[in-house]
Design a protein around this motif. Structure first.
Motif, short mmCIF file in Angstrom:
data_model
loop_
_atom_site.label_atom_id
_atom_site.label_comp_id
_atom_site.label_asym_id
_atom_site.label_seq_id
_atom_site.Cartn_x
_atom_site.Cartn_y
_atom_site.Cartn_z
N GLY A 247 4.73 10.98 2.48
CA GLY A 247 3.84 9.86 2.26
C GLY A 247 4.37 8.57 2.86
N GLU A 248 3.76 7.47 2.47
CA GLU A 248 4.03 6.21 3.14
C GLU A 248 4.03 5.04 2.17
N HIS B 133 -2.11 0.34 -4.68
CA HIS B 133 -2.03 -0.86 -3.85
C HIS B 133 -1.91 -2.09 -4.74
N ARG C 200 0.65 5.48 -0.09
CA ARG C 200 -0.28 6.60 0.09
C ARG C 200 0.47 7.92 0.00
N ASN C 201 -0.01 8.78 -0.89
CA ASN C 201 0.45 10.18 -0.97
C ASN C 201 1.97 10.28 -1.04
N ASN D 19 2.60 12.65 -5.10
CA ASN D 19 1.32 12.26 -4.49
C ASN D 19 0.79 10.93 -5.06
N SER E 295 -0.52 7.23 -5.01
CA SER E 295 -1.23 6.27 -4.16
C SER E 295 -1.59 5.06 -5.02
N LYS F 113 0.85 -1.19 0.00
CA LYS F 113 0.00 0.00 0.00
C LYS F 113 0.89 1.24 0.00
#
Length: 241
Positions: A56-57, A23, A5-6, A19, A21, A3
């Motif tokens: 982000g992650e 999965h 994100r951002n 940015n 995102s 996953k």
């Protein structure tokens, strides 16, 4: 399984990914398509820990990996087949494969590495025939198979492939993509980066379109193949009625 994100990432102060995102679920083939310079390789390098996120992650198997060493990310089950194969040319085929099993040997011992080596020879019979041959003397297709086998030696849960069809003849490309489908059938999950949009989306479950560091389209692979904008930009034709 994976996953993101951002996510912003890049080199120094240069922000390449903006940015992002996305999965990837267990058992999927997910294709990421886009032109040269879109940021596809930067994305893979960020996932595997070669580049640190600016913002982000990235989470793999539920764990944030932003500050995790590459070796630990690979040991947790994430492997990269790099663009351009990058085999160790002066070493034999078998030596290249055994290097791919370094972490497996460290954690589970030599016997497990030899079991995995045999699995790769079953998946890529040509590598068994070439096992003592120097990797640099292999054909482009054989080097691609070696790069894939080397990555699989770590027994990954997620296999990331960066432009596996580059520079290969159409018949070899077909063989490579058949092997990718076989990997999924054996329980692997694949994140596939490709400029060959038709081939990639043809075997993928879902896809993302990356343009200038941003995801501009996403969805089921069949829908992306039928999308007029994707056809114009990446398949070289107008939408077929």
């Amino acid at each position: 399984m994976l996953k993101i994100r951002n996510l912003d990432a890049g080199y120094g102060k240069l922000r390449v990914l903006k940015n992002i995102s996305l999965h990837v679920k267990p058992g999927e083939i997910v294709a990421m398509i886009g032109a040269n310079g879109a940021g596809k390789t930067t994305l893979l390098h960020t996932i595997v820990g070669l580049i640190r996120p600016m913002r982000g992650e990235v989470r793999f198997l539920g764990q944030a990996t932003g500050s995790t060493a590459v070796e630990r990310i690979v040991a947790s089950g994430c492997a990269l087949v790099p663009e351009g194969r990058q085999v160790f040319a002066p070493m034999s085929v078998e030596e290249n494969l055994l290097l791919g099993g370094f972490i497996l040997q460290k954690e589970q011992g030599r016997a497990e590495v030899l079991k995995e080596l045999e699995r790769q020879y079953e998946l890529f019979p040509i590598l068994r025939e070439r096992r003592q041959q120097l990797a640099g003397t292999l054909s482009g297709g054989e080097q691609q198979m070696l790069a894939m086998g080397r990555a699989l030696m770590s027994r990954p849960k997620l296999v990331m492939m960066d432009e596996p069809s580059t520079g290969l003849a159409p018949l070899i490309v077909r063989d490579i993509f058949e092997i990718i489908c076989r990997l999924r059938a054996q329980g692997n999950t694949v994140l596939l980066i490709e400029q060959n949009a038709k081939a990639a989306l043809g075997i993928a479950d879902r896809g993302y379109v990356l343009e200038v560091g941003k995801v501009i389209l996403q969805g089921p692979a069949a829908d992306l193949l039928a999308n007029a904008d994707v056809q114009r930009a990446y398949l070289g034709r107008e939408k077929i009625a």
